[in-house]
Design an enzyme around this catalytic site. Sequence first.
Site, PDB file in Angstrom:
ATOM      1  CE1 TYR A  65      -4.147  -1.454  -0.464  1.00  0.00           C
ATOM      2  CE2 TYR A  65      -3.229  -3.129   1.001  1.00  0.00           C
ATOM      3  CZ  TYR A  65      -4.198  -2.714   0.088  1.00  0.00           C
ATOM      4  OH  TYR A  65      -5.197  -3.585  -0.281  1.00  0.00           O
ATOM      5  CG  ASN A 101     -11.562   2.978  -9.174  1.00  0.00           C
ATOM      6  OD1 ASN A 101     -11.558   1.763  -9.278  1.00  0.00           O
ATOM      7  ND2 ASN A 101     -11.740   3.785 -10.202  1.00  0.00           N
ATOM      8  CG  ASP A 103      -8.055   6.195  -7.826  1.00  0.00           C
ATOM      9  OD1 ASP A 103      -8.995   6.981  -7.643  1.00  0.00           O
ATOM     10  OD2 ASP A 103      -7.982   5.445  -8.824  1.00  0.00           O
ATOM     11  CG  HIS A 118     -13.953  -2.013  -2.923  1.00  0.00           C
ATOM     12  ND1 HIS A 118     -13.590  -2.614  -4.113  1.00  0.00           N
ATOM     13  CD2 HIS A 118     -15.123  -2.597  -2.548  1.00  0.00           C
ATOM     14  CE1 HIS A 118     -14.500  -3.527  -4.437  1.00  0.00           C
ATOM     15  NE2 HIS A 118     -15.443  -3.529  -3.514  1.00  0.00           N
ATOM     16  CG  ASN A 222     -14.699  -2.908 -19.096  1.00  0.00           C
ATOM     17  OD1 ASN A 222     -14.636  -2.244 -18.071  1.00  0.00           O
ATOM     18  ND2 ASN A 222     -13.986  -4.007 -19.281  1.00  0.00           N
TER      19      ASN A 222
HETATM   20  P1  OAD Z   1     -10.137  -5.036 -12.702  1.00  0.00           P
HETATM   21  O1  OAD Z   1      -8.663  -4.866 -12.856  1.00  0.00           O
HETATM   22  O2  OAD Z   1     -10.641  -6.379 -12.289  1.00  0.00           O
HETATM   23  O3  OAD Z   1     -10.874  -4.665 -14.081  1.00  0.00           O
HETATM   24  C1  OAD Z   1     -10.602  -3.474 -14.762  1.00  0.00           C
HETATM   25  C2  OAD Z   1     -11.405  -3.478 -16.064  1.00  0.00           C
HETATM   26  O4  OAD Z   1     -11.188  -2.239 -16.696  1.00  0.00           O
HETATM   27  C3  OAD Z   1     -11.004  -4.582 -17.052  1.00  0.00           C
HETATM   28  O5  OAD Z   1     -12.170  -5.259 -17.513  1.00  0.00           O
HETATM   29  C4  OAD Z   1     -10.322  -3.817 -18.189  1.00  0.00           C
HETATM   30  O6  OAD Z   1     -10.588  -4.383 -19.465  1.00  0.00           O
HETATM   31  C5  OAD Z   1     -10.968  -2.449 -18.073  1.00  0.00           C
HETATM   32  N1  OAD Z   1     -10.123  -1.320 -18.535  1.00  0.00           N
HETATM   33  C6  OAD Z   1      -8.781  -1.192 -18.507  1.00  0.00           C
HETATM   34  N2  OAD Z   1      -8.396   0.002 -18.963  1.00  0.00           N
HETATM   35  C7  OAD Z   1      -9.548   0.667 -19.301  1.00  0.00           C
HETATM   36  C8  OAD Z   1      -9.839   1.955 -19.833  1.00  0.00           C
HETATM   37  N3  OAD Z   1      -8.876   2.844 -20.126  1.00  0.00           N
HETATM   38  N4  OAD Z   1     -11.142   2.282 -20.034  1.00  0.00           N
HETATM   39  C9  OAD Z   1     -12.138   1.414 -19.752  1.00  0.00           C
HETATM   40  N5  OAD Z   1     -11.919   0.181 -19.258  1.00  0.00           N
HETATM   41  C10 OAD Z   1     -10.651  -0.185 -19.023  1.00  0.00           C
HETATM   42  O7  OAD Z   1     -10.630  -3.885 -11.691  1.00  0.00           O
HETATM   43  P2  OAD Z   1     -11.997  -3.783 -10.862  1.00  0.00           P
HETATM   44  O8  OAD Z   1     -13.137  -4.338 -11.633  1.00  0.00           O
HETATM   45  O9  OAD Z   1     -12.086  -2.384 -10.395  1.00  0.00           O
HETATM   46  O10 OAD Z   1     -10.717  -4.613  -4.657  1.00  0.00           O
HETATM   47  O11 OAD Z   1     -11.688  -4.711  -9.626  1.00  0.00           O
HETATM   48  C11 OAD Z   1     -12.648  -4.816  -8.606  1.00  0.00           C
HETATM   49  C12 OAD Z   1     -11.955  -4.965  -7.264  1.00  0.00           C
HETATM   50  O12 OAD Z   1     -11.058  -6.077  -7.324  1.00  0.00           O
HETATM   51  C13 OAD Z   1     -11.075  -3.804  -6.867  1.00  0.00           C
HETATM   52  O13 OAD Z   1     -11.808  -2.777  -6.247  1.00  0.00           O
HETATM   53  C14 OAD Z   1     -10.088  -4.413  -5.933  1.00  0.00           C
HETATM   54  C15 OAD Z   1      -9.828  -5.727  -6.647  1.00  0.00           C
HETATM   55  O14 OAD Z   1      -9.504  -6.810  -5.859  1.00  0.00           O
HETATM   56  C16 OAD Z   1      -9.969  -4.453  -3.539  1.00  0.00           C
HETATM   57  O15 OAD Z   1      -8.790  -4.182  -3.544  1.00  0.00           O
HETATM   58  C17 OAD Z   1     -10.734  -4.642  -2.279  1.00  0.00           C
END
Ligand code: OAD
Length: 251
Positions: A65, A101, A103, A118, A222
């Site tokens: 972190y 997110n 951030d 989160h 996405n």
């Molecule tokens: P992921 O990394 O699982 O998914 C990110 C998604 O964004 C993917 O489907 C990519 O294809 C898409 N992507 C990447 N760049 C992009 C862009 N420029 N524009 C649009 N889409 C884009 O992330 P999350 O779904 O946020 O939890 O993950 C969910 C949770 O899993 C997070 O909050 C985190 C993680 O474990 C914790 O840390 C508690």
Amino acid sequence: MHDDGDHLVLHGDTWLCVLTGAGVSAESGIATFRDAGGLWEGHRAEQVASPEGFADDPELVWRFYGARRRQAGGCSPNRGHAALAAVEQRLGERFLLATQNVDGLHAVAGNRRLVELHGNLWRTRCSACDRPAFEDRSDHEGALPRCEPCAAVGRDALLRPDIVWFGEALDPADLARVTAFLDEGARHHLVFLAVGTSGVVYPAAGLVGEARARGADTWLVNAEAPENARRFGRFLAGKSGEILPRLFVFD
Ligand code: OAD
């Protein structure tokens, strides 16, 4: 009709709930989790993002972190964040942004009707007592941070990031806020838009189902089709920083 082609038309009676994930911040230079080169590629998620991982190796968790704080500290909101801040300005109470997110970039961009499901990378809390989480921008390199109020009563307790880890429950008040918005939106024209999320982490991934059950139009923006893409009425493939600035049309 509530949409025309690739434009999401927002009427005077539209209630818009947006769910964002790591993809929204990718163009700001923040690594996603599950893409190639993502944060979970070099780590087993449970090692650095679970209470058990923290109990086993708090140094490793704080190194992870701390590195994320250093990385995110140099990043700014992108055009996708700005577009969501602008749409909140237009819709006011008819808008709610739920983000996975941590951030903080949505708040920097100007969103105020914001639920950080989160947690927040820039807050720290005690792993033992229930003193409120507090702002903390340190990367805690060198020494593990300890809770001073606990030390004052003779207890040695470590501080931890104010992040919801695997195996931990989301704040029920946060989920209730989103559900209440969907309930109210269901009395109007409800739109649910997910952006930049792979849709595999619950309960956030279940919100599209909650929205559909209330009759919402459902949209997904996405970079590529995630597993749950078929749960959305409309899917626009591409980068959020390119699609969001031209997505919304105000009727
Ligand atoms: P992921 O990394 O699982 O998914 C990110 C998604 O964004 C993917 O489907 C990519 O294809 C898409 N992507 C990447 N760049 C992009 C862009 N420029 N524009 C649009 N889409 C884009 O992330 P999350 O779904 O946020 O939890 O993950 C969910 C949770 O899993 C997070 O909050 C985190 C993680 O474990 C914790 O840390 C508690």
